[in-house]
Design an enzyme around this catalytic site. Structure first.
Site, PDB file in Angstrom:
ATOM      1  N   TYR A 187      80.941  36.074  12.518  1.00  0.00           N
ATOM      2  CA  TYR A 187      82.190  35.587  11.929  1.00  0.00           C
ATOM      3  C   TYR A 187      83.358  36.496  12.299  1.00  0.00           C
ATOM      4  CZ  TYR A 187      85.410  33.808   8.341  1.00  0.00           C
ATOM      5  OH  TYR A 187      86.484  33.263   7.683  1.00  0.00           O
ATOM      6  N   LYS A 209      86.150  35.284  15.047  1.00  0.00           N
ATOM      7  CA  LYS A 209      87.548  35.076  14.678  1.00  0.00           C
ATOM      8  C   LYS A 209      88.475  35.982  15.497  1.00  0.00           C
ATOM      9  CE  LYS A 209      87.474  32.006  11.251  1.00  0.00           C
ATOM     10  NZ  LYS A 209      88.274  30.764  11.238  1.00  0.00           N
ATOM     11  N   GLY A 253      80.198  48.244  -7.753  1.00  0.00           N
ATOM     12  CA  GLY A 253      81.241  47.397  -8.311  1.00  0.00           C
ATOM     13  C   GLY A 253      82.641  47.949  -8.139  1.00  0.00           C
TER      14      GLY A 253
END
Length: 334
Positions: free
Chosen positions: A163, A167, A225
């Site tokens: 990807y 691109k 996180g």
């Protein structure tokens, strides 16, 4: 004298209104593409929606099928297409890691062969063409926020490379066609976008967190996180894309299109839990390979050249997206 077989028949010459733009959207049945088709139709354009339904869904544009200015075509952009249009929005490519890693070779082909085919078409018919590029061209950035001048930090052989590099190669093709053939191009680097219409199994963080929270399942956070993302509501993003297409020919981009508000995955999870009222617990898993630690756009050029900035704050956009998923899940048969 013999009577002409056409005598007395009504004029059947196709009508053509030069004031109405004919616009093609590849990937038009996908999340962003379907929203773009809606806005283009609302603006009075004739729209040709092209999709091979790898990740797009016919149901996303079903409400447009009876509209006189809308046409749907099943087609894979890795094969040439011969149509007559004034503008092309090239959005065709799976955008979520779950989907683009399912068939990485096809993902690269979609970005590269698809760009070649759409650029070739635009060259033949002298159409203006927009390329939906991505923030992923920056890879795992060493600068924050990311400006368009930053060349990126991309692994060319990793599991995300199909990807990212696809691109990046598409951008190369667009600018080479512009320099070599004077093609009218627009390249927008799209950052994380969310909103109603996302697939419940999209695999991206906003849809994952919302679906898990609404089901009462554990919310999966990769890493600790603390990695950050910026989240742009879909209505804002589509407004930016259309504003870029409407700019003068000398505005080629690349231009960052996204919301510069930066949030950690923990902040996003806590906001989703609050807005859904869910009692889901947080669970932590190892960070996927090559997952970027931060992602935030500098949108100075979008403000300058497009007169655009996002308007929808995260909490408001999440509320609308939660309402959409709640209705979708409650009506779904498991």
């Amino acid at each position: 004298m013999a009577k002409s077989p056409l005598e007395g028949m009504a004029d059947v010459t196709p009508s053509y209104d030069p004031m109405v733009k004919r616009v093609m959207v590849t990937g038009g049945a996908g999340f962003l593409g379907s929203h773009l088709c809606d806005r283009l139709i609302e603006a009075g354009n004739e729209v040709l929606c092209v999709d091979n339904y790898f990740t797009g869904r016919r149901s996303n544009v079903a409400h447009l099928l009876d509209h006189a200015n809308f046409e749907l075509m099943r087609h894979d952009v890795t094969f040439p297409l011969y149509v007559e249009v004034d503008e092309i929005y090239n959005l065709a490519c799976p955008a979520s890691p779950v989907h683009y890693q399912h068939d990485p070779v096809q993902t690269t082909k979609t970005s590269v062969h698809g760009a070649i085919n759409m650029l070739g078409l635009a060259k033949r018919i002298n159409a203006k063409i927009f390329q939906a590029s991505t923030s992923e061209v920056y890879g795992d950035p060493s600068v924050d926020p990311q400006t368009e001048e930053y060349w990126g930090n991309v692994n060319p052989i990793g599991i995300r490379s199909c990807y990212d590099e696809g691109k990046r190669c598409a951008e190369t093709l667009f600018f080479d066609y512009h320099r070599q053939h004077d093609l009218r191009i627009k390249v927008g680097r799209i950052f994380n976008t969310y909103g109603p219409g996302m697939h419940p199994k999209d695999g991206r963080v906003v849809s994952n967190f919302i679906v898990q929270a609404l089901k009462g399942d554990p919310i999966t956070i990769f890493g600790n996180g603390e990695q950050t993302r910026s989240f742009c509501y879909v209505d804002d993003l589509i407004a930016a894309v259309m504003a870029m297409m409407a700019t003068e020919d000398d505005v080629t981009g690349p231009i960052n299109l996204g919301n510069p508000g930066e949030f950690s995955m923990l902040e996003l999870a806590e906001t989703v839990l609050e807005l859904t009222g869910s009692s889901s617990r947080l669970v932590f898993q190892p960070l996927p390979h090559d997952d970027p630690k931060q992602r935030c756009p500098d949108i100075s050029k979008a403000k300058k050249y497009l007169g655009w900035a996002p308007k929808v704050p995260l909490r408001e956009g999440l509320g609308k997206t939660i309402t959409y998923f709640d209705a979708l899940l409650s009506g779904r048969e498991d």
